[in-house]
Structure formats: structure tokens, C-alpha cells
Design a protein around this motif. Structure first.
Motif, mmCIF file in Angstrom:
data_model
loop_
_atom_site.group_PDB
_atom_site.id
_atom_site.type_symbol
_atom_site.label_atom_id
_atom_site.label_comp_id
_atom_site.label_asym_id
_atom_site.label_seq_id
_atom_site.Cartn_x
_atom_site.Cartn_y
_atom_site.Cartn_z
ATOM 1 N N UNK A 85 -14.021 -7.278 -32.504
ATOM 2 C CA UNK A 85 -14.330 -8.330 -31.528
ATOM 3 C C UNK A 85 -15.760 -8.170 -31.014
ATOM 4 N N UNK A 86 -16.121 -6.938 -30.669
ATOM 5 C CA UNK A 86 -17.448 -6.686 -30.106
ATOM 6 C C UNK A 86 -18.551 -6.962 -31.111
ATOM 7 N N UNK A 87 -18.351 -6.552 -32.368
ATOM 8 C CA UNK A 87 -19.376 -6.780 -33.392
ATOM 9 C C UNK A 87 -19.598 -8.272 -33.598
ATOM 10 N N UNK A 88 -18.508 -9.031 -33.742
ATOM 11 C CA UNK A 88 -18.639 -10.471 -33.955
ATOM 12 C C UNK A 88 -19.276 -11.157 -32.758
ATOM 13 N N UNK A 89 -18.881 -10.758 -31.561
ATOM 14 C CA UNK A 89 -19.414 -11.387 -30.353
ATOM 15 C C UNK A 89 -20.902 -11.134 -30.199
ATOM 16 N N UNK A 90 -21.325 -9.907 -30.452
ATOM 17 C CA UNK A 90 -22.723 -9.563 -30.219
ATOM 18 C C UNK A 90 -23.632 -10.248 -31.231
ATOM 19 N N UNK A 124 -1.779 -12.986 -32.049
ATOM 20 C CA UNK A 124 -0.441 -12.737 -31.516
ATOM 21 C C UNK A 124 0.638 -12.697 -32.584
ATOM 22 N N UNK A 125 0.373 -13.295 -33.752
ATOM 23 C CA UNK A 125 1.345 -13.308 -34.843
ATOM 24 C C UNK A 125 0.898 -12.452 -36.026
ATOM 25 N N UNK A 126 -0.102 -11.578 -35.808
ATOM 26 C CA UNK A 126 -0.616 -10.733 -36.893
ATOM 27 C C UNK A 126 0.508 -9.887 -37.480
ATOM 28 N N UNK A 127 0.508 -9.734 -38.807
ATOM 29 C CA UNK A 127 1.594 -9.038 -39.500
ATOM 30 C C UNK A 127 1.228 -7.601 -39.884
ATOM 31 N N UNK A 128 -0.063 -7.267 -39.857
ATOM 32 C CA UNK A 128 -0.467 -5.880 -40.097
ATOM 33 C C UNK A 128 -1.820 -5.665 -39.433
ATOM 34 N N UNK A 129 -2.298 -4.427 -39.467
ATOM 35 C CA UNK A 129 -3.532 -4.111 -38.747
ATOM 36 C C UNK A 129 -4.734 -4.793 -39.379
ATOM 37 N N UNK A 130 -4.713 -4.984 -40.694
ATOM 38 C CA UNK A 130 -5.846 -5.643 -41.367
ATOM 39 C C UNK A 130 -5.981 -7.091 -40.908
ATOM 40 N N UNK A 131 -4.853 -7.801 -40.825
ATOM 41 C CA UNK A 131 -4.924 -9.193 -40.361
ATOM 42 C C UNK A 131 -5.340 -9.251 -38.895
ATOM 43 N N UNK A 132 -4.856 -8.303 -38.085
ATOM 44 C CA UNK A 132 -5.250 -8.271 -36.673
ATOM 45 C C UNK A 132 -6.756 -8.085 -36.526
ATOM 46 N N UNK A 133 -7.337 -7.177 -37.286
ATOM 47 C CA UNK A 133 -8.780 -6.917 -37.201
ATOM 48 C C UNK A 133 -9.565 -8.169 -37.595
ATOM 49 N N UNK A 134 -9.119 -8.833 -38.675
ATOM 50 C CA UNK A 134 -9.814 -10.052 -39.125
ATOM 51 C C UNK A 134 -9.734 -11.153 -38.070
ATOM 52 N N UNK A 135 -8.559 -11.347 -37.479
ATOM 53 C CA UNK A 135 -8.386 -12.403 -36.475
ATOM 54 C C UNK A 135 -9.134 -12.057 -35.181
ATOM 55 N N UNK A 136 -9.219 -10.779 -34.842
ATOM 56 C CA UNK A 136 -9.980 -10.386 -33.647
ATOM 57 C C UNK A 136 -11.475 -10.633 -33.854
ATOM 58 N N UNK A 137 -11.965 -10.398 -35.061
ATOM 59 C CA UNK A 137 -13.372 -10.694 -35.347
ATOM 60 C C UNK A 137 -13.628 -12.197 -35.217
ATOM 61 N N UNK A 138 -12.706 -12.981 -35.727
ATOM 62 C CA UNK A 138 -12.807 -14.444 -35.595
ATOM 63 C C UNK A 138 -12.783 -14.844 -34.123
ATOM 64 N N UNK A 139 -11.908 -14.237 -33.359
ATOM 65 C CA UNK A 139 -11.802 -14.525 -31.930
ATOM 66 C C UNK A 139 -13.091 -14.167 -31.201
ATOM 67 N N UNK A 140 -13.668 -13.007 -31.518
ATOM 68 C CA UNK A 140 -14.911 -12.586 -30.875
ATOM 69 C C UNK A 140 -16.077 -13.492 -31.216
ATOM 70 N N UNK A 141 -16.149 -13.929 -32.478
ATOM 71 C CA UNK A 141 -17.252 -14.804 -32.898
ATOM 72 C C UNK A 141 -17.187 -16.139 -32.178
ATOM 73 N N UNK A 142 -16.003 -16.722 -32.100
ATOM 74 C CA UNK A 142 -15.858 -18.036 -31.473
ATOM 75 C C UNK A 142 -15.908 -17.945 -29.951
ATOM 76 N N UNK A 143 -15.367 -16.870 -29.380
ATOM 77 C CA UNK A 143 -15.438 -16.708 -27.930
ATOM 78 C C UNK A 143 -16.842 -16.405 -27.455
ATOM 79 N N UNK A 144 -17.572 -15.608 -28.232
ATOM 80 C CA UNK A 144 -18.929 -15.237 -27.827
ATOM 81 C C UNK A 144 -19.876 -16.406 -27.738
#
Length: 547
Positions: A85-90, A124-144
Motif C-alpha cells: 500500500x505504501x509503495x503504491x501510494x508514494x 476483504x474477499x482476498x483468497x490468499x496472501x498474494x491476492x491480498x498484496x496485489x489488491x492492497x497495492x491497487x488500493x494504495x495507488x487509487x487512494x493516494x
């Protein structure tokens, strides 16, 4: 100066006198038709978007163990839920000014809110840690991308006293949201589940997506900027900031340059930074306007924004870490213990608004940084039995300091800039705060490791057979363990383990004290530097020339 009075460009035939002048292009800011109430509602809607984007930086920090357990992930993998999240946001924050000039502020904000909402649902519906990391990066990029747009909108909508109040609101939210993150996250996880850390974004995200295009009309799209844009500079900036954030986040855990990956990302970041700076200073359409740093107020404001990032994010990092490691608090207990910072900041907002219209903002900034200094100094006598009661005074000073330091910096740094420079400059200003937070946390993590080992070794030197007090403590612990049915050898081994734990606990506590002293010294230096800024008079209204 009106468009009709501009001289005819070279090589362009003069128009006959009877021919009317060509129509002026649509103004960059067309806000005259909006009432004050409409502007306030539009600004408040965007503030909600900024708040949830900032809140999500730290909302997972107290719940990483639960997320990792739910996704069957190890500690090293789970850390990336926050790092991605932080990398994408920054990366996206300095790009937001350029993107808003292309698609307009309202549509960039609306699209970002829509994407952020979708990413939250996916997290919130991530099925494994890899999908969670990818979706968090997407969230950080769009939120930032939403964060700097609130700054530019505030200065476009409001003038005079209203602008001061808007800046105070932004300053409060930008420091309050990450402060409340661990508290909100801990409460949600303890009472519901970690999935709701992301599902709570859905309703406000949908509202913002629909409302902002209808309410915010301050500029027009300009797709011609896509031609001739500095795409190479953008790529260099992405490599520079992405690798820098990775180095800062992972460096303390992997012994910095002793790790080949950290060494590689550090080199890539340094080389890309040189290329990015060169492109920004030589290209006709730079993605970030580094030339704005020639303005003394803007340069100093960016430096102070960097330091405020250190104060906000480093203390958010340190206090929960102390309560978790030394006191053994749960996520909810940690959240409740640090909640007082947010309470005192909220209580100080009307006080700041009263003085901001009557006192030179530089003196309010000095007061804020002085409160930060006193807060860090009052943290320094910390002992292993500190809890919410002992943390109350330093956290109250920090809450007061956050409000009085961050809000006037926004006005002093951005309030005097022309509207056409504001978008690119606000991205750089916000970037400095996040960089300060990233570097502050990395420095604290490194100091925690190194100073803890140092203090432990120093104390261990005195824990030997000649130390009578140590012998008495060991004998007491061993006797207590023997009463539980352990034999002599096991009792002695257990006593030594407890002695080691007690020593390590004290070494950690002394290290936290050291770090708070170091931060206090840094804030003291910043406090005496504030008078170097010039007093500004915000422009009454954007002129036609600015369009």
C-alpha cells in the motif's frame, strides 16, 4: 489581462478590425456559480475520501497477525499487506497533479474513489496472501491520488478566513487519520473480523464516486497534455520512489546493505533519483515541478512537512510497538491507549481556528513544533510499566502539536502559490510528508535493533557471579519455580530465562527512551527554523492571468 488584449503570435495573420476576437478558452476554475454551502459540502465530501485513504495506511497495522492467520501467511509475507500500500501510494501522490490536469480534478477523484472502493471489496474477499498484496497495492495507488486533490480544491474554493479553516481541517485529517488507524483497526478486528477493515470503505466510497462529479467543478480536462509528457521522467520517478520505499521498509529487517536485494534497490533508487531530478529540471512538461523549490516558503514548507511526517508516523509506529512488546497489550488495548492523541487534536481544532485568523501563522507553527518537542521529551522517561495513564500527557501534547504544526504549514507553503502551480506543487508537498514517515519509521526500526543490543550487552556485563543482587533475584525465582514441582536444574534454567527476559525488556525500554530524545532534538531544531519562512498574504482570488 483578458485574452482579447493578448498580442498576435508571430506568423499568425492579424484579424480584421470588424472581426470579433476569438472566444477565450474555458477557465481552469469555474466556481463562481457555486454557493458557499455547495462548496463546503463538496469540500467535505472530498475530505471523506482523503480521510479513508489515509486511515487505510495504518488501519491494518494492529491486525496483521489476524490477517496473516486468516490467509495462512507467515510474518514476512504479511508485512507486505502494509508495504505494498505504501509503495503504491508514494508513487502516485506526485503524479496526481499531472493526472488531474488531464482528466480534471472531479473525474480523477471520482475514478480514484471508484477504484479504491473496488479494491477495498477485493481486499476483504482476498483468497490468499498474494491476492491480498496485489489488491492492497491497487488500493494504495487509487487512494493516494485523492490526497493532494483535496489541497488544491480547498485553495480553489475558499479565500480569507474560510481558507484558514479549510487548511485547519485538512491538517487535522491528514494527521488524525493515521493516528486513529490502529485504534479503529483493533476495535473492528476484535469485535467483527479483519475483513471489515476493508468493507467499511464501501458505502463512503460509493457516495464519493457519485457525489464528487456533481459537486466539484473547478477545472476542465486537457487531454493535449498527454502529448509531449515526460513519460521517461515518470518511469524514473516510479523506480526511484518504489525502490526507496522498499529499501526503507525492508532494510531494518534484513540488515540493510548486508542484503543483496536491499543493496540493489538502494542503487536503483539512487540512480533513478538522479535521472528524475535531471528530467524534472530540463523537460518542458515535468511531472513534478521541482523549480517550485526556488520559493523559500515552499522549500521550507516541504522540509517541515517531511519532519511532521516523521513525528506523526514514527510515533504511531513506536507507541503501539512499545505497548505490544514491552507491556504485552492486545490490539484493542493498544488502540485505546493511543486514542487520547486523536481526542486532544480534535479538541484543539476550534482553538487553532480562533488564533489562525488573529496570529501570524509562523508563530502558531512554532507553537505546534514546540508541543511536538515537549511531547517527545515527556516520552523519554518511559519505563516498562507505562500504560494509558502515563502516556496521557505526552500524547495530549502530540495531539495539540499535530494540529498547530500541520495546518499552518499547509497555508504557509501552498497559500501563496499561483493556481497553475498549485496542482504539481501539492503533490510534492504531500510526498515529503510520506517520505518523512517512511524514513522516520526505518530509522526508528534500525535504532530499535542496534540500541537494544547495545543496552542489553551493557547490562549483561554487570550480570555476573560478583553481582549479589542478581544472585538474590535468581535464588528467589528459582525457589518460586521449585515450589511448582520443578527439579533444581530446571528451576535454575527457568530462572536464567526469566532474568534474560527482564534484561531484554529493560534494554528495549531504554531504547524507546533514546529514540524519543533523538526525535525531540530534531523537532527543537525545526522549531527555531520556522521564522525563516516569510509571512504570506493569500491571494484574494485567482486572476484571469492564472488561467
Amino acid at each position: 489581462m483578458s485574452t482579447a488584449s493578448l498580442p498576435v503570435s508571430a506568423g499568425q495573420p492579424a484579424a480584421p478590425l470588424a472581426t470579433p476576437a476569438p472566444a477565450a478558452p474555458p477557465p481552469a476554475f469555474s466556481i463562481g456559480e457555486l454557493s458557499t454551502h455547495a462548496k463546503i459540502f463538496a469540500f467535505a465530501t472530498m475530505c471523506v475520501g482523503m480521510f479513508i485513504a489515509l486511515l487505510d495506511i495504518q488501519i491494518v497495522s494492529a491486525s496483521l497477525r489476524d490477517i496473516g492467520g486468516g490467509l495462512s501467511a507467515g510474518v514476512d509475507e504479511t508485512v507486505w499487506v502494509q508495504t505494498s500500500y505504501l509503495i503504491a501510494e508514494i508513487i502516485v501522490i506526485p503524479l496526481s497533479g499531472w493526472m488531474s490536469r488531464i482528466v480534471s480534478t472531479r473525474w480523477l477523484f471520482s475514478l480514484s474513489a471508484a477504484g479504491f472502493t473496488l479494491a477495498s471489496l477485493l481486499c476483504g474477499t482476498a483468497w490468499n496472501i498474494q491476492s491480498m498484496i496485489a489488491f492492497r497495492a491497487m488500493q494504495g495507488f487509487l487512494g493516494g491520488s485523492m490526497i493532494p486533490l483535496v489541497f488544491t480544491t480547498a485553495f480553489a474554493f475558499f479565500q480569507g478566513k474560510q481558507r484558514v479553516i479549510a487548511a485547519a481541517t485538512i491538517g487535522a485529517l491528514s494527521s488524525l487519520a493515521p493516528t486513529l488507524g490502529p485504534t479503529v483497526g483493533g476495535w473492528i478486528t476484535d469485535n467483527y473480523s479483519w475483513h471489515w477493515l476493508f468493507f467499511i470503505n464501501l458505502l463512503p466510497g460509493l457516495f464519493i464516486t457519485v457525489a464528487v462529479p456533481m459537486l466539484v467543478r473547478i477545472d476542465k480536462p486537457n487531454f493535449s497534455l498527454l502529448r509531449g509528457a515526460d513519460y521517461l521522467g515518470m518511469a524514473m520517478m516510479a523506480v526511484f520512489l518504489g525502490c526507496l520505499e522498499y529499501t526503507l521498509e525492508e532494510g531494518p529487517r534484513f540488515d540493510w546493505f548486508g542484503d543483496d536485494t536491499i543493496l540493489l534497490t538502494a542503487w536503483l533508487s539512487g540512480l533513478a533519483a538522479v535521472g528524475f531530478i535531471w528530467r524534472s529540471l530540463t523537460h518542458e512538461q515535468p511531472v513534478v515541478d521541482l523549480r517550485a523549490l526556488k520559493d523559500r516558503n515552499f522549500a521550507l514548507g516541504c522540509a517541515f512537512s517531511f519532519m511532521s511526517g516523521v513525528g506523526i508516523f514514527a510515533t504511531i509506529y513506536l507507541t503501539p510497538l512499545f505497548l505490544g512488546r514491552v507491556r504485552g497489550f492486545s490490539a484493542l488495548e493498544i488502540g485505546l491507549a493511543v486514542f487520547s492523541t486523536g481526542i486532544f487534536q480534535v479538541l484543539s481544532i476550534p482553538i487553532y481556528a480562533f488564533f489562525a485568523n488573529r496570529v501570524d501563522l509562523r508563530w502558531l507553527t512554532m507553537f505546534g513544533f514546540a508541543c511536538f518537542t515537549l511531547s517527545m521529551w515527556n516520552f523519554s522517561p518511559i519505563t516498562h510499566d507505562w500504560g494509558a495513564q502515563q502516556l496521557l500527557l505526552p500524547q495530549a501534547l502530540r495531539g495539540l502539536g499535530q494540529q498547530f504544526a500541520v495546518a499552518p504549514i499547509v497555508t504557509l507553503t501552498l497559500g501563496g502559490l499561483a493556481p497553475q502551480k498549485l496542482k504539481l506543487a501539492s503533490g510534492l508537498f504531500n510526498l515529503m510528508r510520506n517520505l518523512g514517515g517512511a524514513m522516520g519509521i526505518a530509522a526508528c526500526a534500525t535504532l530499535l535493533n542496534d540500541r537494544t543490543n547495545l543496552h542489553f550487552q551493557r547490562m549483561a556485563e554487570h550480570l555476573n557471579s560478583t553481582n549479589e543482587n542478581m544472585g538474590q533475584v535468581l535464588q528467589g525465582i528459582s525457589s518460586s519455580l521449585s515450589s511448582w514441582g520443578l527439579d533444581a536444574a530446571d528451576s535454575q534454567a527457568g530462572a536464567l530465562r526469566q532474568l534474560w527476559s527482564l534484561t531484554f525488556r529493560e534494554a528495549q525500554t531504554q531504547t524507546f527512551s533514546d529514540i524519543f530524545v533523538i526525535i525531540a532534538v530534531c523537532f527543537a531544531i525545526v522549531t527555531i527554523s520556522v521564522p525563516l519562512m516569510r509571512k504570506i498574504a493569500p491571494p484574494k482570488a485567482p486572476s484571469a492571468d492564472a488561467h
